[in-house]
Motif scaffolding. Structure first.
Motif, PDB file in Angstrom:
ATOM      1  N   PRO A  33     -43.680 -39.874  50.301  1.00  0.00           N
ATOM      2  CA  PRO A  33     -44.527 -38.794  50.452  1.00  0.00           C
ATOM      3  C   PRO A  33     -44.552 -37.939  49.244  1.00  0.00           C
ATOM      4  O   PRO A  33     -43.438 -38.014  48.651  1.00  0.00           O
ATOM      5  CB  PRO A  33     -44.260 -37.624  51.572  1.00  0.00           C
ATOM      6  N   GLN A  34     -45.522 -37.557  48.664  1.00  0.00           N
ATOM      7  CA  GLN A  34     -45.501 -36.972  47.459  1.00  0.00           C
ATOM      8  C   GLN A  34     -45.933 -35.430  47.702  1.00  0.00           C
ATOM      9  O   GLN A  34     -47.055 -35.244  48.659  1.00  0.00           O
ATOM     10  CB  GLN A  34     -46.735 -37.424  46.399  1.00  0.00           C
ATOM     11  N   THR A  35     -45.249 -34.438  47.299  1.00  0.00           N
ATOM     12  CA  THR A  35     -45.471 -32.816  47.594  1.00  0.00           C
ATOM     13  C   THR A  35     -46.288 -32.194  46.601  1.00  0.00           C
ATOM     14  O   THR A  35     -46.234 -32.720  45.361  1.00  0.00           O
ATOM     15  CB  THR A  35     -44.305 -32.327  48.183  1.00  0.00           C
ATOM     16  N   PHE A  36     -47.193 -31.473  46.976  1.00  0.00           N
ATOM     17  CA  PHE A  36     -47.960 -30.525  46.207  1.00  0.00           C
ATOM     18  C   PHE A  36     -47.821 -29.154  46.505  1.00  0.00           C
ATOM     19  O   PHE A  36     -48.217 -28.861  47.599  1.00  0.00           O
ATOM     20  CB  PHE A  36     -49.343 -30.938  46.006  1.00  0.00           C
ATOM     21  N   ASP A  37     -47.363 -28.545  45.650  1.00  0.00           N
ATOM     22  CA  ASP A  37     -47.142 -26.762  45.782  1.00  0.00           C
ATOM     23  C   ASP A  37     -48.557 -26.272  45.240  1.00  0.00           C
ATOM     24  O   ASP A  37     -49.329 -26.833  44.648  1.00  0.00           O
ATOM     25  CB  ASP A  37     -45.937 -26.341  45.472  1.00  0.00           C
ATOM     26  N   ALA A  38     -48.536 -25.011  45.247  1.00  0.00           N
ATOM     27  CA  ALA A  38     -49.833 -24.249  44.862  1.00  0.00           C
ATOM     28  C   ALA A  38     -49.892 -24.440  43.283  1.00  0.00           C
ATOM     29  O   ALA A  38     -51.001 -24.777  42.829  1.00  0.00           O
ATOM     30  CB  ALA A  38     -49.790 -22.746  45.135  1.00  0.00           C
ATOM     31  N   PRO A  39     -49.029 -24.576  42.502  1.00  0.00           N
ATOM     32  CA  PRO A  39     -49.254 -24.776  41.024  1.00  0.00           C
ATOM     33  C   PRO A  39     -49.516 -26.348  40.747  1.00  0.00           C
ATOM     34  O   PRO A  39     -50.355 -26.489  40.001  1.00  0.00           O
ATOM     35  CB  PRO A  39     -47.853 -24.333  40.481  1.00  0.00           C
ATOM     36  N   ALA A  40     -49.215 -27.143  41.351  1.00  0.00           N
ATOM     37  CA  ALA A  40     -49.601 -28.731  41.210  1.00  0.00           C
ATOM     38  C   ALA A  40     -51.166 -28.808  41.710  1.00  0.00           C
ATOM     39  O   ALA A  40     -51.741 -29.441  40.984  1.00  0.00           O
ATOM     40  CB  ALA A  40     -48.714 -29.357  42.108  1.00  0.00           C
ATOM     41  N   LEU A  41     -51.388 -28.016  42.705  1.00  0.00           N
ATOM     42  CA  LEU A  41     -52.544 -27.992  43.056  1.00  0.00           C
ATOM     43  C   LEU A  41     -53.734 -27.384  42.161  1.00  0.00           C
ATOM     44  O   LEU A  41     -54.658 -27.705  41.874  1.00  0.00           O
ATOM     45  CB  LEU A  41     -52.877 -27.557  44.360  1.00  0.00           C
ATOM     46  N   ALA A  42     -53.083 -26.232  41.650  1.00  0.00           N
ATOM     47  CA  ALA A  42     -53.876 -25.467  40.357  1.00  0.00           C
ATOM     48  C   ALA A  42     -54.001 -26.295  39.387  1.00  0.00           C
ATOM     49  O   ALA A  42     -55.026 -26.147  38.464  1.00  0.00           O
ATOM     50  CB  ALA A  42     -53.309 -24.074  40.327  1.00  0.00           C
ATOM     51  N   ALA A  43     -53.450 -27.195  38.903  1.00  0.00           N
ATOM     52  CA  ALA A  43     -53.259 -28.097  37.923  1.00  0.00           C
ATOM     53  C   ALA A  43     -54.261 -28.994  37.822  1.00  0.00           C
ATOM     54  O   ALA A  43     -54.550 -29.434  36.729  1.00  0.00           O
ATOM     55  CB  ALA A  43     -51.847 -28.825  37.461  1.00  0.00           C
ATOM     56  N   LEU A  44     -54.814 -29.698  39.010  1.00  0.00           N
ATOM     57  CA  LEU A  44     -55.757 -30.392  39.292  1.00  0.00           C
ATOM     58  C   LEU A  44     -57.333 -29.904  38.698  1.00  0.00           C
ATOM     59  O   LEU A  44     -57.423 -28.615  38.956  1.00  0.00           O
ATOM     60  CB  LEU A  44     -55.785 -30.945  40.830  1.00  0.00           C
ATOM     61  N   PRO A  45     -58.398 -30.619  38.408  1.00  0.00           N
ATOM     62  CA  PRO A  45     -59.349 -30.027  38.466  1.00  0.00           C
ATOM     63  C   PRO A  45     -59.995 -29.051  39.334  1.00  0.00           C
ATOM     64  O   PRO A  45     -60.014 -29.268  40.458  1.00  0.00           O
ATOM     65  CB  PRO A  45     -60.297 -31.210  37.931  1.00  0.00           C
TER      66      PRO A  45
END
Ligand SMILES: Nc1nc2c(c(=O)[nH]1)N[C@H]1C(S)=C(S)[C@@H](COP(=O)(O)O)O[C@H]1N2
Ligand SMILES: [Mo]
Length: 152
Positions: A33-45
Motif C-alpha cells: 500500500p502507498q499512503t497519501f495524506d492531505a499534503p500528498a493529495l494537495a500536491a497532485l493536480p
C-alpha cells in the motif's frame, strides 16, 4: 485476486489511524500500500467540480481519483485499452462501506466528468461525518458512491 472475474483489482482504502495524520492507502492487487495524506493529495493536480446530492449543489476540489491510482500504476489515457477495460477500483471506507468504479469511468480521457478525492467542499474542510476524505462522483443520480469516511 479477490474476484476470479477480474484481471486486476485496484483497491483504495480510506482509513484513519487515530494517532497519525489522516491518510488514504492505495494498493494495486496485492502490492504494497502507498499512503497519501492531505499534503500528498494537495500536491497532485487539483480539480474543482460542482455536483448535486439530495437536490443540493456542492462545489468540491481535489485530485482526480485516477491520478491517485496512477501512483500505484493504474493505466489511463492511451494505456487504458483492450484487456485493461475490465480493471476496477474498489474503495473501502472506515465503516466498511464499499463501492466499485471501472477505470474507464475514472479516466478523463474516456469519460466526461470524473470522480475526485476531496478534503473540502464549499470552501470548508469536510466535517467528521464526511471527512477527512470523500470521493465525489459527478453525474450520479443518487450520491451512493460518494463514499465518505465514517465511523458508525
Ligand atoms: N463510508 C460511507 N460512505 C457512504 C455511505 C455509507 O454508508 N458509508 N452511504 C452512501 C449513500 S447510500 C449516500 S446516499 C450518501 C449519503 O451522503 P450524505 O450523508 O452526505 O447525505 O453517502 C454515501 N457514502
Ligand atoms: Mo443512499
Amino acid at each position: 485476486m479477490r474476484n476470479g472475474l477480474l484481471a486486476l483489482v485496484l483497491s483504495l482504502q480510506v482509513a484513519v489511524v487515530a494517532a497519525a495524520e489522516p491518510s488514504i492507502a492505495v494498493r494495486k492487487d496485492d502490492g504494497a500500500p502507498q499512503t497519501f495524506d492531505a499534503p500528498a493529495l494537495a500536491a497532485l493536480p487539483q480539480h474543482t467540480l460542482r455536483a448535486e446530492a439530495h437536490g443540493k449543489t456542492v462545489e468540491c476540489s481535489g485530485p482526480y481519483l485516477i491520478d491517485v491510482l496512477d501512483k500505484v500504476g493504474a493505466p489511463h489515457g492511451e494505456a487504458l485499452r483492450g484487456k485493461q477495460l475490465d480493471y476496477v477500483a474498489r474503495v473501502r471506507a472506515a465503516d466498511d462501506y464499499r463501492v466499485v468504479f471501472s477505470l474507464a469511468e475514472l479516466d478523463p480521457a474516456m469519460h466526461d466528468a470524473v470522480p475526485i478525492v476531496t478534503a473540502s467542499c464549499n470552501g470548508a474542510p469536510l466535517d467528521a461525518k464526511d471527512g477527512p476524505f470523500r470521493v465525489i462522483v459527478p453525474g450520479e443520480k443518487r450520491p451512493a458512491r460518494w463514499i465518505r469516511q465514517e465511523r458508525n
